[in-house]
Structures are given as C-alpha cells and as structure tokens.
Design a protein around this motif. Structure first.
Motif, PDB file in Angstrom:
ATOM      1  N   GLN B   6       0.202 -14.626  84.715  1.00  6.43           N
ATOM      2  CA  GLN B   6      -0.540 -13.172  83.696  1.00  6.43           C
ATOM      3  C   GLN B   6       0.550 -12.769  82.716  1.00  6.43           C
ATOM      4  OE1 GLN B   6      -3.773 -11.411  85.396  1.00  6.43           O
ATOM      5  NE2 GLN B   6      -4.308 -11.214  83.257  1.00  6.43           N
ATOM      6  N   PRO B   7       0.865 -12.353  81.850  1.00 10.28           N
ATOM      7  CA  PRO B   7       2.075 -11.506  81.554  1.00 10.28           C
ATOM      8  C   PRO B   7       2.038  -9.720  82.802  1.00 10.28           C
ATOM      9  CG  PRO B   7       0.473 -11.999  79.759  1.00 10.28           C
ATOM     10  CD  PRO B   7      -0.331 -12.634  80.973  1.00 10.28           C
ATOM     11  N   PRO B   8       2.604  -9.414  82.561  1.00  4.74           N
ATOM     12  CA  PRO B   8       2.721  -8.190  83.137  1.00  4.74           C
ATOM     13  C   PRO B   8       2.309  -7.346  82.016  1.00  4.74           C
ATOM     14  CG  PRO B   8       4.834  -8.836  83.768  1.00  4.74           C
ATOM     15  CD  PRO B   8       4.731  -9.239  82.590  1.00  4.74           C
ATOM     16  N   SER B   9       2.162  -7.256  80.849  1.00  2.27           N
ATOM     17  CA  SER B   9       1.873  -6.545  79.848  1.00  2.27           C
ATOM     18  C   SER B   9       1.555  -6.893  78.652  1.00  2.27           C
ATOM     19  CB  SER B   9       3.338  -4.679  79.702  1.00  2.27           C
ATOM     20  OG  SER B   9       4.057  -5.523  79.278  1.00  2.27           O
ATOM     21  N   VAL B  10       1.046  -6.306  78.016  1.00  2.00           N
ATOM     22  CA  VAL B  10       0.629  -6.377  76.748  1.00  2.00           C
ATOM     23  C   VAL B  10      -0.029  -5.054  75.601  1.00  2.00           C
ATOM     24  CG1 VAL B  10      -1.383  -7.523  75.315  1.00  2.00           C
ATOM     25  CG2 VAL B  10      -0.203  -8.585  76.460  1.00  2.00           C
ATOM     26  N   SER B  11       0.911  -4.704  74.327  1.00  2.00           N
ATOM     27  CA  SER B  11       0.739  -4.097  73.862  1.00  2.00           C
ATOM     28  C   SER B  11      -0.137  -4.343  72.686  1.00  2.00           C
ATOM     29  CB  SER B  11       1.901  -3.081  73.662  1.00  2.00           C
ATOM     30  OG  SER B  11       2.509  -2.967  74.939  1.00  2.00           O
ATOM     31  N   VAL B  12      -0.884  -2.812  71.953  1.00  2.00           N
ATOM     32  CA  VAL B  12      -1.568  -3.925  70.881  1.00  2.00           C
ATOM     33  C   VAL B  12      -1.377  -2.271  70.195  1.00  2.00           C
ATOM     34  CG1 VAL B  12      -3.984  -3.375  71.812  1.00  2.00           C
ATOM     35  CG2 VAL B  12      -3.843  -4.793  69.604  1.00  2.00           C
ATOM     36  N   ALA B  13      -1.938  -1.768  68.899  1.00  2.00           N
ATOM     37  CA  ALA B  13      -2.903  -0.754  68.098  1.00  2.00           C
ATOM     38  C   ALA B  13      -3.965  -0.945  68.533  1.00  2.00           C
ATOM     39  CB  ALA B  13      -2.201  -0.842  66.832  1.00  2.00           C
ATOM     40  N   PRO B  14      -4.518   0.181  68.416  1.00  2.00           N
ATOM     41  CA  PRO B  14      -5.916   0.370  67.987  1.00  2.00           C
ATOM     42  C   PRO B  14      -6.336  -0.217  66.864  1.00  2.00           C
ATOM     43  CG  PRO B  14      -5.375   2.589  68.480  1.00  2.00           C
ATOM     44  CD  PRO B  14      -3.676   2.123  68.620  1.00  2.00           C
ATOM     45  N   GLY B  15      -7.806  -1.284  66.756  1.00  2.00           N
ATOM     46  CA  GLY B  15      -8.670  -1.353  66.503  1.00  2.00           C
ATOM     47  C   GLY B  15      -7.673  -3.432  65.960  1.00  2.00           C
ATOM     48  N   GLN B  16      -6.876  -3.208  66.602  1.00  2.00           N
ATOM     49  CA  GLN B  16      -6.375  -4.513  66.695  1.00  2.00           C
ATOM     50  C   GLN B  16      -6.747  -5.993  67.636  1.00  2.00           C
ATOM     51  OE1 GLN B  16      -3.860  -5.746  63.625  1.00  2.00           O
ATOM     52  NE2 GLN B  16      -4.527  -3.771  63.140  1.00  2.00           N
ATOM     53  N   THR B  17      -6.486  -6.929  67.778  1.00  2.00           N
ATOM     54  CA  THR B  17      -7.217  -7.747  69.019  1.00  2.00           C
ATOM     55  C   THR B  17      -5.755  -7.448  69.179  1.00  2.00           C
ATOM     56  OG1 THR B  17      -7.836  -8.752  67.004  1.00  2.00           O
ATOM     57  CG2 THR B  17      -7.469 -10.081  68.941  1.00  2.00           C
ATOM     58  N   ALA B  18      -5.999  -8.165  70.805  1.00  2.00           N
ATOM     59  CA  ALA B  18      -5.328  -7.461  72.040  1.00  2.00           C
ATOM     60  C   ALA B  18      -5.977  -9.349  72.575  1.00  2.00           C
ATOM     61  CB  ALA B  18      -5.986  -7.162  73.649  1.00  2.00           C
ATOM     62  N   GLU B  78      -9.897  -0.477  71.474  1.00  2.00           N
ATOM     63  CA  GLU B  78      -9.900   0.877  71.421  1.00  2.00           C
ATOM     64  C   GLU B  78      -9.167   1.789  73.009  1.00  2.00           C
ATOM     65  OE1 GLU B  78     -13.985   1.607  72.230  1.00  2.00           O
ATOM     66  OE2 GLU B  78     -14.583   0.505  70.384  1.00  2.00           O
ATOM     67  N   ALA B  79      -9.262   2.566  72.819  1.00  2.00           N
ATOM     68  CA  ALA B  79      -8.383   3.694  73.453  1.00  2.00           C
ATOM     69  C   ALA B  79      -8.995   3.045  74.776  1.00  2.00           C
ATOM     70  CB  ALA B  79      -7.784   5.147  73.428  1.00  2.00           C
TER      71      ALA B  79
END
Lengths: 121, 109
Positions: B6-18, B78-79
């Motif tokens: 798995q990737p260690p981290s994923v970042s996404v803005a609220p409302g977007q798709t992760a 969401e947060a």
C-alpha cells in the motif's frame, strides 16, 4: 449488541508472564473464531493467529508460534492470550476480533478496544 | 506468504475522491477486505469481499479488485475519513494465514 471487552493496560518487566483477556457478549461465543492482532507503536497491523472457542482449535502465525498461547473459557465467554516470558519487543497494542463468514470469505467484523502492553526494565 | 503493498500516504481535499491501492501478485484471485483505523481507535471493517459494505458504513465507501491491484475508493471525502486504512487477505496457500497491507494514511487537506 456484539461487544468484545479487553482487559486493561499492563506494565511488565522482561521475563515476566502475562495473560490478557477478551470477553465477548451479545452473540454465541462458540459460533465464531476469535483472532488476535498486534500493533507495535506507530506500526501496522500484524495477524497473530486465531482460536475456535467451540473446541479450542488454534492456528498461529509462524511469526508468533511459540511466543504466545491462546486459550478460552467458554463458561466466561472469554478468550485469552498469554506470554510465559515477555520481552521488550512485545511492547504493543493487542486487539482481539471476532471472525465472521461472508458469502466468500472470513472477516474480522467486531474488534475489542485493545490492550496496551508495555514491557520495560 | 502473500505480500500486500500500500502507498504510505494519500492526500485529498474535502469533497474529492480518494483512491487507496493494495498491490499484490494476482490479488484479483483473492478476496480483499478493508479496515479503517482512526487515531487511537480500534480498526473497523469498512469493505469486505472486495466491494461490499457492512451495515452502517456510508455508500461513499466502495472497493474493487482485479489483476494485481485492489482499490478502496472513498467518494466525497470528509474530514472524518482521515485515518489509516489497511487491506487484508487470507493466504490459504500458506496454512490459512492472514496478511495485512502495510497501511495507508489518508490525510484530508
């Protein structure tokens, strides 16, 4: 409501023995395997093994075979994991979880809150 | 035994798709489950059998599995979705062992 209530945090010295518990409620204890999972500080989940409360059949991960022992007390609806001689490297959070069958596989559908074990001289 | 990456981290803005991936040799031939672990909490099952949701898990959570990659998708992030996510399989070729991925930290920007 299905619940798995684990025993409280432990502070032990190397070489000491320890038994932690996982008390099940809200379902038939004998109908679901219980699994144990380790999480070392800041690390991921590691599967330790599982035990069948109905007949005490066990399956240990090779990583933990010989280091821990699983047991159950059906009269108390409780599963246990014990160490005979702790090491500092056993410091971790330990979770129990219920194993349930889906249409295709087994999943860990309910988890205890975790027992923190801290081993230090 | 089977190794899940798995990737260690994923970042996404609220409302977007992760999208959180779980890579493994021919993982599409196995059944993948996903767990969410919020800081200081026990893991929670969020997707099982590749793409099914337990009761109480929002429809925003979905999963897929094909070839060498399984994916957990979280729509309209969401947060409160900020957590570590772990994929998991049973490796029946290796004495019925359970394998977890290394985990992915989802950060909601």
């Amino acid at each position: 409501e299905v619940q798995l209530a684990q025993s409280g945090a432990e502070v032990k010295k190397p070489g000491e023995s320890l038994r932690i518990s996982c008390k099940a409620s809200g379902y038939s204890f004998a109908s679901h395997w219980i699994t144990w999972v380790r999480q070392m500080p800041g690390k991921g989940l590691e599967w330790m093994g599982k035990i069948n409360p109905s007949d005490s059949d066990k399956n240990y991960s090779p990583t933990f075979q010989g280091r821990v022992t699983f047991s159950v007390d059906r009269s108390l609806n409780t599963a246990y994991m014990q160490w005979s001689s702790l090491k500092a490297s056993d410091t971790a959070m330990y979770y129990c979880a219920r194993v349930s069958e889906t249409d295709y596989d087994d999943v860990f559908d309910y988890w205890g809150q975790g027992t923190l074990v801290f081993v230090s001289s | 035994s089977h190794v899940l990456t798995q990737p260690p981290s994923v970042s996404v803005a609220p409302g977007q798709t992760a999208r959180i991936t779980c890579g493994g040799n021919n993982i599409g031939s196995k059944i993948v489950h996903w767990y969410q672990q919020e800081p200081g909490r026990a893991p929670v099952l969020v997707v099982y059998d590749d793409g099914d949701r337990p009761s109480g898990i929002p429809e925003r959570f979905s999963g897929s599995n094909s070839g060498n990659t399984a994916t957990l998708t979280i729509n309209r992030v969401e947060a409160g979705d900020e957590a570590d996510y772990y994929c998991q399989v049973w490796d029946f070729s290796d004495d019925h062992l359970v394998v977890f991925g290394g985990g992915t930290k989802l950060t909601v920007l």
